[in-house]
Design a protein around this motif. Sequence first.
Motif, PDB file in Angstrom:
ATOM      1  N   UNK A  79      36.906   3.641  49.200  1.00 46.97           N
ATOM      2  CA  UNK A  79      36.593   4.939  49.806  1.00 46.97           C
ATOM      3  C   UNK A  79      37.846   5.609  50.360  1.00 46.97           C
ATOM      4  N   UNK A  80      38.827   4.813  50.788  1.00 44.38           N
ATOM      5  CA  UNK A  80      40.061   5.391  51.321  1.00 44.38           C
ATOM      6  C   UNK A  80      40.833   6.132  50.237  1.00 44.38           C
ATOM      7  N   UNK A  82      39.488   7.566  47.503  1.00 42.37           N
ATOM      8  CA  UNK A  82      38.769   8.782  47.160  1.00 42.37           C
ATOM      9  C   UNK A  82      38.888   9.825  48.258  1.00 42.37           C
ATOM     10  N   UNK A  83      38.983   9.365  49.513  1.00 43.76           N
ATOM     11  CA  UNK A  83      39.201  10.322  50.605  1.00 43.76           C
ATOM     12  C   UNK A  83      40.595  10.942  50.499  1.00 43.76           C
ATOM     13  N   UNK A  84      41.590  10.136  50.153  1.00 36.37           N
ATOM     14  CA  UNK A  84      42.938  10.679  49.979  1.00 36.37           C
ATOM     15  C   UNK A  84      42.989  11.643  48.798  1.00 36.37           C
ATOM     16  N   UNK A  85      42.231  11.333  47.754  1.00 32.18           N
ATOM     17  CA  UNK A  85      42.196  12.238  46.605  1.00 32.18           C
ATOM     18  C   UNK A  85      41.497  13.548  46.970  1.00 32.18           C
ATOM     19  N   UNK A  86      40.485  13.482  47.814  1.00 25.71           N
ATOM     20  CA  UNK A  86      39.838  14.715  48.284  1.00 25.71           C
ATOM     21  C   UNK A  86      40.821  15.556  49.085  1.00 25.71           C
ATOM     22  N   UNK A  87      41.656  14.917  49.879  1.00 23.21           N
ATOM     23  CA  UNK A  87      42.682  15.651  50.623  1.00 23.21           C
ATOM     24  C   UNK A  87      43.684  16.322  49.677  1.00 23.21           C
ATOM     25  N   UNK A  88      43.993  15.646  48.565  1.00 25.98           N
ATOM     26  CA  UNK A  88      44.923  16.246  47.612  1.00 25.98           C
ATOM     27  C   UNK A  88      44.334  17.494  46.962  1.00 25.98           C
ATOM     28  N   UNK A  89      43.002  17.552  46.838  1.00 25.71           N
ATOM     29  CA  UNK A  89      42.376  18.770  46.335  1.00 25.71           C
ATOM     30  C   UNK A  89      42.550  19.918  47.323  1.00 25.71           C
ATOM     31  N   UNK A  90      42.502  19.619  48.609  1.00 27.72           N
ATOM     32  CA  UNK A  90      42.813  20.632  49.619  1.00 27.72           C
ATOM     33  C   UNK A  90      44.264  21.090  49.468  1.00 27.72           C
ATOM     34  N   UNK A  91      45.150  20.157  49.148  1.00 24.12           N
ATOM     35  CA  UNK A  91      46.550  20.520  48.938  1.00 24.12           C
ATOM     36  C   UNK A  91      46.728  21.404  47.713  1.00 24.12           C
ATOM     37  N   UNK A  92      45.903  21.189  46.689  1.00 23.78           N
ATOM     38  CA  UNK A  92      45.955  22.057  45.515  1.00 23.78           C
ATOM     39  C   UNK A  92      45.594  23.489  45.908  1.00 23.78           C
ATOM     40  N   UNK A  93      44.609  23.621  46.780  1.00 20.95           N
ATOM     41  CA  UNK A  93      44.254  24.956  47.273  1.00 20.95           C
ATOM     42  C   UNK A  93      45.420  25.562  48.040  1.00 20.95           C
ATOM     43  N   UNK A  94      46.059  24.754  48.895  1.00 22.00           N
ATOM     44  CA  UNK A  94      47.132  25.271  49.749  1.00 22.00           C
ATOM     45  C   UNK A  94      48.420  25.529  48.987  1.00 22.00           C
ATOM     46  N   UNK A  95      48.706  24.739  47.955  1.00 23.79           N
ATOM     47  CA  UNK A  95      49.990  24.835  47.269  1.00 23.79           C
ATOM     48  C   UNK A  95      49.905  25.509  45.912  1.00 23.79           C
ATOM     49  N   UNK A  96      48.704  25.704  45.381  1.00 26.31           N
ATOM     50  CA  UNK A  96      48.558  26.327  44.055  1.00 26.31           C
ATOM     51  C   UNK A  96      47.716  27.595  44.126  1.00 26.31           C
ATOM     52  N   UNK A  97      46.472  27.483  44.590  1.00 29.90           N
ATOM     53  CA  UNK A  97      45.565  28.631  44.551  1.00 29.90           C
ATOM     54  C   UNK A  97      46.026  29.753  45.479  1.00 29.90           C
ATOM     55  N   UNK A  98      46.221  29.441  46.761  1.00 32.53           N
ATOM     56  CA  UNK A  98      46.593  30.489  47.725  1.00 32.53           C
ATOM     57  C   UNK A  98      47.978  31.067  47.422  1.00 32.53           C
ATOM     58  N   UNK A  99      49.035  30.240  47.198  1.00 31.92           N
ATOM     59  CA  UNK A  99      50.333  30.837  46.867  1.00 31.92           C
ATOM     60  C   UNK A  99      50.325  31.653  45.580  1.00 31.92           C
ATOM     61  N   UNK A 269      47.125  11.308  51.502  1.00 32.08           N
ATOM     62  CA  UNK A 269      47.051  11.773  50.113  1.00 32.08           C
ATOM     63  C   UNK A 269      47.423  10.600  49.210  1.00 32.08           C
ATOM     64  N   UNK A 270      47.072  10.639  47.909  1.00 33.76           N
ATOM     65  CA  UNK A 270      47.309   9.473  47.045  1.00 33.76           C
ATOM     66  C   UNK A 270      48.749   8.980  47.015  1.00 33.76           C
ATOM     67  N   UNK A 271      49.720   9.894  47.003  1.00 30.55           N
ATOM     68  CA  UNK A 271      51.116   9.451  46.944  1.00 30.55           C
ATOM     69  C   UNK A 271      51.499   8.680  48.203  1.00 30.55           C
ATOM     70  N   UNK A 272      51.063   9.175  49.367  1.00 26.50           N
ATOM     71  CA  UNK A 272      51.375   8.464  50.607  1.00 26.50           C
ATOM     72  C   UNK A 272      50.547   7.183  50.723  1.00 26.50           C
ATOM     73  N   UNK A 273      49.324   7.211  50.238  1.00 30.96           N
ATOM     74  CA  UNK A 273      48.482   6.019  50.233  1.00 30.96           C
ATOM     75  C   UNK A 273      49.106   4.927  49.377  1.00 30.96           C
ATOM     76  N   UNK A 274      49.653   5.307  48.222  1.00 40.65           N
ATOM     77  CA  UNK A 274      50.343   4.348  47.367  1.00 40.65           C
ATOM     78  C   UNK A 274      51.582   3.797  48.062  1.00 40.65           C
ATOM     79  N   UNK A 275      52.311   4.653  48.746  1.00 38.66           N
ATOM     80  CA  UNK A 275      53.524   4.229  49.455  1.00 38.66           C
ATOM     81  C   UNK A 275      53.204   3.199  50.532  1.00 38.66           C
ATOM     82  N   UNK A 276      52.205   3.482  51.361  1.00 35.55           N
ATOM     83  CA  UNK A 276      51.864   2.543  52.432  1.00 35.55           C
ATOM     84  C   UNK A 276      51.282   1.243  51.869  1.00 35.55           C
ATOM     85  N   UNK A 277      50.496   1.346  50.813  1.00 33.09           N
ATOM     86  CA  UNK A 277      49.943   0.144  50.206  1.00 33.09           C
ATOM     87  C   UNK A 277      51.040  -0.731  49.606  1.00 33.09           C
TER      88      UNK A 277
END
Length: 321
Positions: A79-80, A82-99, A269-277
Amino acid sequence: MTVTVERDARVVGKGHGPRPPRRPGSSYALFLLPGALAFAAVIVVPFLMNTGVSFTDWQGVGSPKWAGLANYRELLDDSEFWESFRHSLFMVVAMAAIPTVLGLVLAAALFDYVGKHFGAKTAAVLRACFYLPQVLPIAVAGIVWSWILAPDNGSLNELLKAIGLESWQQDWLGDPDLALYSVMGVMVWVQLGFPLVVFMAGLQRVDPQLYEAAELDGAGWWRRFWHITLPQIRPETYVVLTWCSIAALKVFGAVYVLTKGGPGGATNVPSYFSFTTFFEKTQVGYGAAISTVLTVIILALSLVGLKLQTRAEDAEEGVRT
């Protein structure tokens, strides 16, 4: 001396027929070879090694133990992740859609209004100001924004206090309900300049007579933007959306500097989750599986973006012909 030179020339030329014509593309491979070797050494080989590690149970020391698809099966139930992946979708909105939306509107305004009424130099200065966050290292930008958003003596809270809005003061990066949106706001500021520059470059190839004809017909700025600007720069739109979406999926530096995935995993987010893991929990095989899945998703997104861009360019060429 003339006779000697002619004799030598005949001797040298004897036995040597005319050189076969060289194919135009035969010399290109020599220039592509260094880049291909660097790509293989920096991208292909590490990716294959990472993929191999993802099929093992390994703590980074000793010999890896073959685990097959166990890491990927665990990932599906994590679940952690998938939660990080959901956060990355928010980042897509912030870094792709809105800009993309803001960059397109600002580029059209700078090109079609500011450039005409205030001069090209004014438009160029404003474009440079919007692009400045892209030049700053993300670590520097993150540290500056952590000062601005600090709960005690942060610039934003001090500004709200100065204008009588003390009730609006928040712990912007420490509140689990606000931290993700705060990081998203920072990333909008960071990412806005890239779409703006790309769209302004795309507007340079639009025929000015289209705008002049529309203006003579009484079309306002919004109608010119909607009916001329948007259709003409469709390939650039796909480029920006693809590039910014990839940047959003692999975002790491801003999260590391601003929140380190907290509070309570609210900005993980997945990249940071991978880093900590990988490095903190020393679950190397599992961290490699996370990064492999993320890489496959990014590659798939890139292929879709390239396909849409090619289709848009082909459609544009068909209209021109």
